[in-house]
Design a protein around this motif. Structure first.
Motif, PDB file in Angstrom:
ATOM      1  N   VAL A  65       1.381   1.809  -8.711  1.00 36.64           N
ATOM      2  CA  VAL A  65       0.866   2.613  -7.597  1.00 36.64           C
ATOM      3  C   VAL A  65       0.594   4.059  -8.000  1.00 36.64           C
ATOM      4  O   VAL A  65      -0.199   4.744  -7.348  1.00 36.64           O
ATOM      5  CB  VAL A  65       1.836   2.558  -6.409  1.00 36.64           C
ATOM      6  CG1 VAL A  65       1.881   1.152  -5.834  1.00 36.64           C
ATOM      7  CG2 VAL A  65       3.239   3.001  -6.827  1.00 36.64           C
TER       8      VAL A  65
ATOM      9  N   ARG B 205      -3.007   4.436  -8.521  1.00 40.09           N
ATOM     10  CA  ARG B 205      -3.868   3.948  -7.434  1.00 40.09           C
ATOM     11  C   ARG B 205      -5.046   4.876  -7.161  1.00 40.09           C
ATOM     12  O   ARG B 205      -6.170   4.419  -6.936  1.00 40.09           O
ATOM     13  CB  ARG B 205      -3.018   3.774  -6.175  1.00 40.09           C
ATOM     14  CG  ARG B 205      -3.759   3.328  -4.902  1.00 40.09           C
ATOM     15  CD  ARG B 205      -4.320   1.936  -5.061  1.00 40.09           C
ATOM     16  NE  ARG B 205      -4.694   1.320  -3.807  1.00 40.09           N
ATOM     17  CZ  ARG B 205      -5.788   1.582  -3.093  1.00 40.09           C
ATOM     18  NH1 ARG B 205      -6.630   2.497  -3.530  1.00 40.09           N
ATOM     19  NH2 ARG B 205      -6.041   0.942  -1.961  1.00 40.09           N
TER      20      ARG B 205
ATOM     21  N   SER C 215       1.235  -0.349  -0.759  1.00 36.89           N
ATOM     22  CA  SER C 215       1.066   0.170   0.597  1.00 36.89           C
ATOM     23  C   SER C 215       0.866  -0.981   1.565  1.00 36.89           C
ATOM     24  O   SER C 215       0.599  -2.127   1.162  1.00 36.89           O
ATOM     25  CB  SER C 215      -0.136   1.102   0.656  1.00 36.89           C
ATOM     26  OG  SER C 215      -1.336   0.352   0.459  1.00 36.89           O
ATOM     27  N   GLU C 216       0.982  -0.689   2.863  1.00 44.06           N
ATOM     28  CA  GLU C 216       0.786  -1.735   3.876  1.00 44.06           C
ATOM     29  C   GLU C 216      -0.600  -2.363   3.746  1.00 44.06           C
ATOM     30  O   GLU C 216      -0.769  -3.582   3.858  1.00 44.06           O
ATOM     31  CB  GLU C 216       0.973  -1.148   5.272  1.00 44.06           C
ATOM     32  CG  GLU C 216       2.421  -0.837   5.636  1.00 44.06           C
ATOM     33  CD  GLU C 216       3.266  -2.088   5.780  1.00 44.06           C
ATOM     34  OE1 GLU C 216       2.694  -3.179   6.040  1.00 44.06           O
ATOM     35  OE2 GLU C 216       4.499  -1.996   5.635  1.00 44.06           O
TER      36      GLU C 216
END
Length: 524
Positions: free
Chosen positions: A176, A179, A219-220
């Motif tokens: 991440v 990202r 992340s969601e």
């Protein structure tokens, strides 16, 4: 690298966009991994062949690949050559194999960004088959966002011509911290609106932690993009791990999509990562011994796969810290992305002394591409293309000299060698021009399309030879003739047929282990 150099590099980011746009024809599915080397490339290759056999038009795609194992593509964004000929590009070897699994020619759009490591902190950047230049990792980290339009355009081209595009991620999909500048995992999945399947390698252990940890880090929005997970390389009784799968699903909400058991034919397909070099050594078992120094930036090492497959050959990769054994019959110097750096390595390891002693004992030496350059008197790099500008003395076993130039030669070869009388199929992929009196004794005389040209060089005693042609040992007739020359027996192996049969076996493996209808239903 100065700001001016960075801006100059960025200014080269050009590509030819599609002239027409429209709705996608293809459905797409992305395979991401919990780490590097979990088997993404092989699983995608197997699915490519399996879905192609069902009558679908399938294409592979990987936005960014990092590998020194490359292949010549059938197309290019470059203008035509001076005689109107097509100037070809290059892509990662894994995507070329996946294209073969789809039974189509490899295209630059299957792997629009290729990074070819040349040092610990930098790589040659190839965009849609064309070399942009060398770039330190910290600079590339910032500039790769400028590559996204070209990457998305290449992906859209494939979706316009196919029924199904199978997309391969890179490394771990849960890094991440990358990202924001990512162009090949979750950020690309978001840009292209792709459903994602996570793949984990249970053979290395830690599968539960890898999958649940990936879920925790995402992340969601990225979690919601994941439609399930696969377990790869399982051995034994899977019922013992089923409680683990239930726990993974409870923790993540991701459906378990199946388990791919260990595929024993994996070592019969070209490898992408140089970690596989130890696999080649373990597979060897024959009478005639070939030693290959393990170079730092070794490239296109699958050149040697056909030799490993021969029962009479015992091919060993010599690791740094170990001498080249005195009882070997042949020393092969493979390709590399950093010729002068490798010459320095050979002198630090004492391999240069070992090779000269080997030649004095009557042994043979073969150099392939960069290995051919190393056999000469000197390698010059006045522009600093592969590293700091300068020159390095070669091994002096061939009367040739090489200057690294800015133009990369990328051509496919299908010719007859008039010296051996054998068909030769392969490709050239190198930067550098070689000259010298030694070229008057060529290794090959290639006749193709009514014209003939000399290739490579051979020493006066015939025991040291080399050239720029990759894949030369893949030709069964030439390999048999070469083995006879060095005193080894040929098995009569049809190497290309073996690769095809292995791809079919891999597709059968996917069919029998996975619910392909369910996977196809998840693609969108």
């Amino acid at each position: 690298m100065t700001d001016a150099h960075v801006e100059e590099l960025i200014s080269r980011i050009q590509f030819t966009p599609r002239t027409t746009t429209g709705p996608r024809r293809a459905r797409s599915l992305m395979i991401q991994g919990t780490s590097s080397d979990v088997g993404k490339s092989m699983v995608v290759a197997g699915l490519c062949r399996a879905f192609s056999r069902r009558g679908l038009v399938v294409r592979p795609f990987k936005a960014q690949n990092m590998s020194n194992n490359a292949a010549v593509a059938s197309d290019s964004d470059l203008p035509l050559g001076p005689n109107g000929e097509l100037v070809r590009g290059e892509i990662g070897r894994a995507q070329a194999l996946q294209a073969r699994a789809c039974r189509v020619a490899p295209s630059i759009h299957m792997n629009p960004v290729l990074l070819k490591p040349q040092s610990e902190i930098g790589a040659q950047v190839v965009l849609r088959g064309r070399v942009l230049g060398n770039c330190p990792a910290r600079i590339y980290h910032h500039m790769r966002q400028r590559l996204i339009p070209a990457v998305v355009d290449s992906f859209e081209r494939l979706t316009a011509e196919a029924d199904l595009v199978l997309v391969e991620g890179a490394g771990s999909g849960a890094e991440v911290y990358l990202r924001a500048s990512d162009i090949t995992n979750m950020r690309f999945a978001e840009a292209a609106d792709l459903p994602v399947v996570f793949l984990s390698d249970i053979d290395r252990g830690g599968t539960m932690a890898a999958l649940v940890g990936s879920y925790v880090l995402l992340s969601e929005g990225d979690r919601a993009r994941v439609v399930g997970y696969l377990i790869n390389k399982f051995r034994g009784d899977f019922s013992l791990f089923e409680p683990g799968c239930r726990t993974i699903t409870e923790q993540t909400g991701w459906p378990f999509l199946g388990v791919l058991r260990w595929f024993p034919g994996a070592d019969r397909l070209p490898a992408e990562d140089s970690l596989a070099l130890e696999r080649a050594a373990a597979a060897s078992r024959g009478r005639l011994k070939i030693a290959v120094p393990r170079l730092q930036r070794v490239a296109n090492f699958d050149d040697l796969d056909p030799l490993v497959a021969e029962p009479d050959i015992d091919l060993q990769w010599i690791q740094p810290g170990s001498p080249i054994p005195a009882d070997v019959d042949v020393v092969v110097l493979p390709g590399s992305k950093a010729t002068r750096t490798e010459l320095d390595l050979m002198r630090r390891e004492g391999w240069d002394i070992d090779i000269h002693a080997h030649v004095r004992r009557g042994g043979r030496v073969v150099g392939l591409c960069a290995g051919f350059q190393m056999l000469g008197k000197v390698v010059r790099d006045p522009q600093g293309i592969e590293g700091p500008a300068g020159e390095t003395a070669g091994l002096g076993l061939l009367d040739i000299e090489t200057e690294i130039s800015g133009d990369k030669r990328l051509i496919e070869i299908d010719a007859v060698d008039r010296i051996s009388g054998c068909r030769v199929v392969g490709y050239e992929m190198h930067m550098g021009r070689t000259t010298g009196a030694g070229l008057a004794r060529p290794w090959l005389r290639l006749e193709e399309g009514g014209s003939e040209r000399a290739e490579g060089a051979v020493s006066a005693d015939g025991r040291v030879s080399g050239g720029y042609l990759h894949g030369i040992f893949g030709g069964d007739a030439f390999r048999s003739a070469w083995l006879a020359q060095i005193g080894a027996a040929s098995s009569g192996l049809d190497f290309e047929r073996r690769v095809e049969e292995t791809l079919d076996a891999l597709a059968d493996h996917c069919e029998s282990n996975l619910d392909l209808d369910a996977l196809l239903a998840l693609a969108r």
